[in-house]
Design an enzyme around this catalytic site. Structure first.
Site, PDB file in Angstrom:
ATOM      1  N   GLU A  81       0.835  -1.209  -0.194  1.00 22.66           N
ATOM      2  CA  GLU A  81       0.088   0.092  -0.004  1.00 22.66           C
ATOM      3  C   GLU A  81       0.901   1.247  -0.171  1.00 22.66           C
ATOM      4  OE1 GLU A  81      -2.527  -0.778   3.463  1.00 22.66           O
ATOM      5  OE2 GLU A  81      -3.933  -1.898   2.309  1.00 22.66           O
ATOM      6  N   GLU A 112       7.674 -22.000   7.272  1.00 22.57           N
ATOM      7  CA  GLU A 112       7.910 -21.291   8.354  1.00 22.57           C
ATOM      8  C   GLU A 112       9.089 -22.059   9.323  1.00 22.57           C
ATOM      9  OE1 GLU A 112       5.240 -21.565  12.525  1.00 22.57           O
ATOM     10  OE2 GLU A 112       4.166 -20.801  10.509  1.00 22.57           O
TER      11      GLU A 112
END
Length: 269
Positions: A81, A112
């Site tokens: 953004e 992960e």
């Protein structure tokens, strides 16, 4: 190392399956109202991070977010953004997630748990000691994040960590720990809820304050936003009209000629 893993403690609410929709929503909202207060407690630490970022950004440095699962996705969301909102290149704020782009939409098994991959991912972007790495992990134990932080520190990179478990390995490993204690989740262990919300608030604060500090906002306006659709062109024209005291049509023409609110206002003065 022993510490209380708050994100795994039992919910304050029981027999959830027996509640009707209205009761469920009210109870979730009751828990959510605790999140902003928890974030307020760590503003001094967030401020240290913003100051460190602003200093490095003025020298061409960058911000890397690293995380897995919800935490990784939130970092990517915040990074994505920055260009449309503040007109910065995509290369200045970079979100990396364990498992790569595939993991944005679908969980990648065991991704992960890889302690070396985060640094490899950052090296693809030619990370330097002028950059900053922010590890995001509700648990504070994610190997992908911990490995990335350890490698970043070895190379002299400033590090910070956003976690919901005070005293966790991540909090102890970073230069600037941001430990947001939101308490137990509504659904026990579901850190996509309050923990994720707290991370989103913190990330909003970090990137927005940084962009203001480095001059990407004027007054309270997004003067460097990308004019990527008619709504944003209209908003920009109104900003130019207000800033220069000219009518809307003239402001719109000036905006389209110069490509940004800031450039149009500078040219019109």
């Amino acid at each position: 190392m022993e510490y209380t893993k708050i994100t795994e403690t039992p919910s304050n609410h029981n027999d959830l399956e027996k509640m009707d929709s209205l009761s469920l929503l009210r109870k979730i909202n009751e828990e959510d109202q605790k999140v902003a207060d928890a974030v307020a407690e760590v503003i001094p630490q967030i401020s240290k991070l913003v100051d460190g970022l602003a200093e490095r950004f003025e020298k061409g440095g960058r911000l890397f977010y690293i995380g897995a699962g919800t935490s990784g996705r939130l970092g990517i969301l915040d990074a994505s953004e920055i260009p449309p909102t503040f007109g910065m290149p995509h290369s200045r704020v970079i979100g990396l997630i364990a498992g790569g782009d595939t993991a944005i939409r679908k969980a990648v098994e065991n991704a992960e748990d890889d302690r070396v991959q985060a640094w490899k991912d950052m090296m693809e972007h030619h990370i330097t000691d002028n950059d900053v790495v922010v590890g995001i992990a509700a648990s504070g134990t994610t190997p992908y994040v911990l490995g990335g932080i350890a490698d970043a520190k070895k190379h002299g990179v400033l590090t910070a960590g956003i976690t919901n478990n005070p005293g966790s390995p991540l909090a102890l490993a970073v230069d600037i720990p941001i430990e947001i204690n939101v308490g137990p989740e509504f659904v026990t262990g579901s850190t996509r809820m309050k923990s994720g919300t707290s991370q989103k608030l913190a990330l909003n604060m970090i990137s927005t304050a940084l962009m203001i500090r480095i001059g990407r906002v004027k007054g309270n306006k997004m003067v460097n936003m990308q004019l990527s659709n008619s709504k944003l062109v209209d908003r920009g024209a109104r900003y130019v009209s207000e800033g220069l005291g000219i009518d809307y049509a003239e402001a719109e023409k000036l905006l389209k000629k110069h490509g940004s609110v800031k450039a149009a206002i500078d040219a019109g003065r």
